[in-house]
Design a protein around this motif. Structure first.
Motif, short mmCIF file in Angstrom:
data_model
loop_
_atom_site.label_atom_id
_atom_site.label_comp_id
_atom_site.label_asym_id
_atom_site.label_seq_id
_atom_site.Cartn_x
_atom_site.Cartn_y
_atom_site.Cartn_z
N ASP A 16 73.52 -22.35 76.69
CA ASP A 16 74.38 -21.28 77.20
C ASP A 16 73.65 -20.30 78.12
OD1 ASP A 16 76.74 -20.02 77.55
OD2 ASP A 16 76.60 -18.80 75.73
N ILE A 18 71.17 -18.35 78.63
CA ILE A 18 70.05 -17.45 78.33
C ILE A 18 69.39 -17.77 77.00
CG2 ILE A 18 70.96 -15.54 79.69
CD1 ILE A 18 71.94 -14.33 77.05
N PHE A 19 69.90 -18.70 76.26
CA PHE A 19 69.31 -19.00 74.94
C PHE A 19 68.48 -20.28 75.01
CE2 PHE A 19 73.29 -16.72 74.08
CZ PHE A 19 72.76 -15.61 73.42
N GLU A 34 66.61 -16.11 71.71
CA GLU A 34 66.75 -15.34 72.95
C GLU A 34 65.37 -14.90 73.42
OE1 GLU A 34 70.21 -12.70 72.81
OE2 GLU A 34 68.97 -11.30 73.95
N PRO A 40 58.34 -6.02 80.23
CA PRO A 40 59.14 -6.41 81.41
C PRO A 40 58.68 -5.73 82.69
CG PRO A 40 60.42 -5.02 79.94
CD PRO A 40 59.13 -5.31 79.23
N GLU A 81 67.86 -15.76 84.14
CA GLU A 81 69.28 -15.52 83.92
C GLU A 81 69.51 -14.19 83.20
OE1 GLU A 81 71.40 -17.50 85.19
OE2 GLU A 81 73.29 -17.03 84.20
N TYR A 82 68.60 -13.87 82.30
CA TYR A 82 68.76 -12.68 81.46
C TYR A 82 68.35 -11.41 82.19
CZ TYR A 82 68.43 -9.75 77.30
OH TYR A 82 68.59 -8.76 76.38
N TYR A 83 67.19 -11.48 82.82
CA TYR A 83 66.65 -10.27 83.45
C TYR A 83 67.14 -10.15 84.88
CZ TYR A 83 63.56 -9.44 79.59
OH TYR A 83 63.07 -9.18 78.35
N MET A 84 67.80 -9.08 85.15
CA MET A 84 68.24 -8.87 86.52
C MET A 84 67.58 -7.61 87.05
SD MET A 84 71.87 -8.87 88.24
CE MET A 84 72.26 -7.74 89.55
N MET A 85 66.58 -7.82 87.87
CA MET A 85 65.90 -6.70 88.49
C MET A 85 65.70 -7.09 89.95
SD MET A 85 63.14 -4.34 86.97
CE MET A 85 61.47 -4.16 87.49
N MET B 91 72.72 -8.00 78.97
CA MET B 91 71.39 -8.50 79.24
C MET B 91 70.62 -7.39 79.94
SD MET B 91 72.49 -12.36 80.11
CE MET B 91 73.63 -11.92 81.39
N TYR B 92 69.63 -7.75 80.72
CA TYR B 92 68.80 -6.73 81.36
C TYR B 92 69.36 -6.45 82.74
CZ TYR B 92 64.36 -4.43 82.60
OH TYR B 92 63.38 -3.55 82.95
N GLY B 93 69.97 -5.28 82.92
CA GLY B 93 70.51 -4.93 84.23
C GLY B 93 71.82 -5.61 84.57
N ASN B 94 72.31 -6.45 83.68
CA ASN B 94 73.60 -7.06 83.92
C ASN B 94 74.19 -7.52 82.61
OD1 ASN B 94 73.23 -10.53 84.39
ND2 ASN B 94 71.56 -9.19 83.82
N ARG B 111 80.87 -11.51 85.34
CA ARG B 111 79.52 -10.96 85.29
C ARG B 111 79.52 -9.64 86.04
NH1 ARG B 111 74.27 -14.76 85.57
NH2 ARG B 111 72.74 -13.20 84.99
#
Lengths: 161, 767
Positions: A16, A18-19, A34, A40, A81-85, B91-94, B111
């Motif tokens: 799925d 992010i897992f 997770e 980070p 997928e999880y971290y959005m920076m 999640m992180y930032g989203n 999303r």
């Protein structure tokens, strides 16, 4: 003592997005862990904790580089997928009206406009040229190296550093 | 919700949403939804792959419509009855809006960045509610409430507001805005008018000297030909006139300065007083969403900005305007051609002013950041010097400080360059204007090709150099206008806020017996989550009631409602059969003694802290109260006894001492109802004993409510309320509850067990 992972002792399968379904060398298996970066900001590629549903860490990857290529890519894709920076490539517009700033920037994920409330706390320059930005909604952005920005963008961000 | 039917097509115009539905999905939505009524929508700013893009999730009674470029047909339709549950995965930032179907399939529907996350949560609650118990309007209302709370942007222009539901400064009419401040100016209108007259006098006076110069050059000095004595006489009379003009100009200007300053002070003080008074009467719900620091800032600095602007507009602008007109008239009447020449540098002067203004502002902001970094470090490490020493970190701290200082110096040097070039360039440009005039006028005089005289030329140059100042002033007026609007917005946020309602003003029952009754009380801070639900209870006069429960269970909220800090609850709270909303608020609160966990002390003497809110307290009354509260003994030991000055927040007293002062404060009120909120939570057991004794003396014959973690505090209680997750799960005498073997019984068991353990440990240590 957390259980540290240092080499090819585990197999990951994406679940799925992010897992990670995780199978250890000794046959232990876990569903849907997770991956979470412990650092980070200061160290994206070290100390990746694998958390179960309750948030307890099953294991910690010490360094991404010690994983076999295939497993590393799997973990990386879950992290991506999880971290959005988003990385800011250039600033397009900064407008200030009534004390609230709207910044429009081109990032590696496309063009976006966000809002800055308080300069002092929102923009954090690091000594290596990296600049971290947190907007009014707690979204994060990163300028990988402020000295690599084009002249116009640099001129726009400089007053905030 | 407004659906517009135009040419037979339903257009999604104005459904509740966090942002307008993207143009590209609107037509599509109209067709695929086939007239189903949309209830609300969450508009996302990411597509499912995590790139910035537009996306949307529209909710109806039974269906979700997700729109995203990543879908093959740009949308998917999901019936709510096919789903097991939905949730927002942060999640992180989203974040992702995820759904799980009944057959276990996982779907990512939308999303978005954190900007829409709270609204996403509310939408998920709605869907899960529909799955659980079918559609009902309460669910929609809950979502709408969240939207309203989150709606911190102006619905008309989309601008972010300083806090939710504030008036948008961009859209509200400016006239309306300033009319709100006009009432502070109107009482001063006489003085302001006088100032204006005085300003006009000084302006006129400042126009005279160049004229006299002209007379000197053209008439007086050449008159030496008529005889030295006559010339000298004329010189003296001209000079006397000049001195008189200067005397008038400067004395009037001093007088004006004085009146203006004190008028300005009066305006700002009145404004400050009003904001402060308003802030005192605002409900606590205002302070829940506004930080106290920002309120303090508004009273202190935003009023100053307004004052500056008001004075600038009402005084300087008017004066400069007259000056501008006067100068233009004089100059044109002297020589119109020369006047046009002297206007040549104006665009340059204005542009340079703007150019440097833009450059210097960011420099100063940078400088300000650097210097605030220094002061933050100071504020951190000087009070924390014990820790610095304990960890031998002196060297690191010093290095850090000098690094910050060097950073600052580097910036200051850069700013110094701009700051010094700018005024000199401006002066230079103005001088250039004079040079042009000299060039044109001088050559006219030499060739004799006009009726310009030397005296006229000299005075003309003076006038011309005076001309640039007002021009620059008007060119830069818009910047200060912007700053002022920002300040005005923050001030109006307080001035226009709704104060606490005092419905029953004047209704003061003789004496409250202290019978408290809750009837079907429900409460939530923002309607999105219930904090108290279905509270029903009766407390008889003289009851001592202990309230127990885990942290966050709603104990303190129960007290907040009795104190009338929040009025927006459903149901009724009655005291002696009267609805508390119908009792005069001031009187009502004066009947309740409230002792908090961390009592607030004020920067005043111990005496005044005990007599707080009771200006005519007698010394013996205060000492009696202190004695009842077990505070008298320690106060008498202080060198200044009752005259001891407390520092901010009660510095100078220990936690237990402050607690006893606050109990004495409650004794002073002689209340009929007493409320203790964790009064002994933060003190050692010996002090607890002293406080406990004070409390027991105080509560005799009064209705008492006590919140307590330590059950030992409640040994006098004849009733216990057990609160859990906002509901009363047990209510009765301690014996009844113990016999019931429910939650209270468990709590007692746990605590007595740990107490036993502690005493065992202590016994071991003593041996």
């Amino acid at each position: 003592m957390p259980r540290y992972l240092d080499g090819p002792e585990v197999r990951f399968t994406i679940n799925d997005g992010i897992f990670l379904d995780t199978e250890f060398y000794n046959g232990e298996t876990y569903q849907a862990l997770e991956p979470h970066r412990m650092f980070p900001v200061s160290g994206k590629d070290r100390y990746i904790a694998l958390l179960d549903e309750e948030g307890h860490d099953v294991a910690i990857i010490r360094k991404m580089s010690t994983l076999p290529e295939k497993e590393r890519q799997t973990v990386q894709s879950a992290l991506d997928e999880y971290y959005m920076m988003p990385k800011i490539k250039r600033f397009i517009k900064m407008s200030d009206k009534f004390g609230i700033w709207m910044w429009t920037a081109e990032t590696d994920r496309g063009v976006f406009t966000f809002e800055i409330r308080n300069h002092l706390t929102a923009v954090k320059p690091l000594y290596d040229g990296r600049v971290l930005i947190k907007d009014a909604n707690d979204n994060r952005y990163e300028i990988p190296d402020v000295n690599q920005l084009d002249k116009r963008s640099r001129k726009m961000i400089m007053p905030c550093l | 919700m407004l659906l517009l039917v135009r040419k037979g097509r339903v257009i999604l115009m104005k459904i509740i949403t966090n942002r307008p539905i993207p143009e590209k999905f609107r037509v599509l939505a109209d067709t695929v939804m086939k007239g189903q009524t949309p209830l609300f929508a969450v508009v996302g700013d990411l597509d499912l792959s995590g790139r910035y893009n537009e996306s949307a999730l529209i909710f109806t009674r039974d269906t979700l419509f997700a729109f995203d470029d990543k879908y093959q047909e740009k949308y998917v339709e999901v019936k709510i009855n096919t789903l097991r549950e939905v949730h927002v995965k942060r999640m992180y930032g989203n974040a992702l809006f995820k759904a799980v179907t009944k057959d276990g399939k996982k779907l990512n529907l939308l999303r978005f960045t954190y900007s829409a996350a709270d609204i996403g949560d509310a939408a998920a609650l709605y869907v899960n509610g529909v799955i659980e118990s079918g559609f009902n309007n309460d669910l929609v209302e809950m979502v709408h409430a969240t939207y309203n709370k989150q709606r911190s942007f102006c619905p008309r222009c989309g601008r972010k507001l300083p806090n939710p539901e504030a008036e948008c400064i961009n859209c509200s009419s400016k006239k309306n805005l300033f009319s709100k401040f006009v009432r502070y100016i109107v009482p001063q209108k006489g003085k302001l008018f006088l100032c204006m007259i005085l300003s006009i006098i000084t302006t006129i006076m400042s126009l005279v000297p160049p004229y006299i110069t002209r007379i000197m050059v053209d008439d007086v000095i050449p008159s030496a030909a008529d005889g030295v004595e006559i010339a000298m006489q004329r010189l003296v009379s001209v000079l006397v006139t000049l001195i008189c003009v200067y005397v008038v100009q400067y004395s009037v200007s001093a007088l004006r300065g004085y009146i203006l300053r004190y008028t300005g002070d009066q305006i700002v003080i009145n404004l400050k007083k009003d904001i402060y008074a308003k802030a005192q009467y605002l409900p606590l719900s205002f302070y829940d969403k506004t930080s106290t620091g920002s309120v303090i800032n508004r009273v202190n600095s935003d009023t100053g900005t307004i004052q500056n602007f008001v004075l600038r507009i009402s005084q300087e602008a008017v004066v400069k305007f007259f000056l501008l007109i006067g100068l233009a008239v004089i100059m044109f009447s002297m020589d119109w051609k020369l006047t046009l020449f002297s206007f040549l540098p104006i665009p340059l002067v204005v542009l340079t002013g703007k150019f440097f203004g833009k450059r210097i502002a960011p420099k100063y902001r940078r400088l300000w950041r650097k210097s605030s970094a220094i002061s933050t470090l100071l504020a951190d490490t000087i009070p924390g010097v014990r820790v610095v020493k304990a960890f031998t970190n002196e060297k690191e701290t010093t290095d850090k400080f000098s690094r910050y200082c060097d950073d600052w110096m580097k910036e200051d040097r850069k700013a110094a360059v701009t700051a010094n070039i700018f005024p000199n360039i401006m002066t230079f440009l103005v001088t250039c204007g004079s040079v042009i005039i000299y060039a044109v006028g001088g050559s006219q005089i030499i060739t004799g090709s006009g009726d310009l005289t030397l005296g006229m030329l000299v005075s003309f140059v003076s006038y011309a150099s005076m001309f640039y100042d007002p021009v620059n002033f008007f060119a830069n007026l818009s910047d200060s206008y912007q700053n002022t609007l920002a300040s005005a917005e923050k001030i109006l946020d307080i001035l226009d806020a709704e104060p606490e309602h005092d419905f029953g003003k004047g209704n003061m029952p003789d004496k409250l017996q202290g019978r408290i009754e809750f009837k079907n009380v429900n409460f939530s801070f923002d309607r999105s989550k219930k904090v108290l639900s279905n509270i029903n209870l009766v407390i008889e006069p003289g009851d001592i009631v202990g309230i127990v429960g885990t942290t966050g269970s709603g104990k303190s909220t129960l007290i907040n409602l009795i104190m009338r800090y929040y009025d927006s609850y459903e149901g009724d709270i009655l005291i002696d059969g009267i609805n508390i909303k119908d009792i005069d608020m001031g009187y009502y609160r004066s009947q309740i003694g409230f002792v908090q966990q961390d009592p607030q002390m004020f920067r005043d003497t111990v005496f005044n802290n005990i007599a707080y809110g009771n200006a005519n307290a007698h010394a013996e009354q205060v000492m009696y109260a202190a004695e009842v509260a077990n505070a008298h003994t320690f106060i008498t030991k202080l060198p200044d006894a009752y005259d001891t000055m407390l520092g901010e927040r009660g510095v100078g007293l220990s936690g237990g001492e402050r607690q006893r002062v606050s109990i004495a404060r409650a004794v002073m009120k002689n209340p009929n109802i007493l409320i203790f909120d964790e009064a002994t939570a933060a003190v050692d057991s010996e002090t607890e004993h002293l406080i406990q004794a004070a409390i027991e003396r105080l509560i005799r014959g009064r209705t008492t409510l006590m919140i307590a973690h330590r059950l030992s505090t409640l040994r006098k209680a004849n009733k216990i309320i057990v609160v859990d997750k906002g509901e009363i799960i047990e209510f009765g005498s301690p014996e009844e509850l113990l016999a019931k073997k429910g939650k209270y019984y468990k709590l007692v068991q746990i605590q007595s067990m740990s107490d036993k353990l502690i005493s065992q440990k202590q016994a071991e240590n003593f041996e």
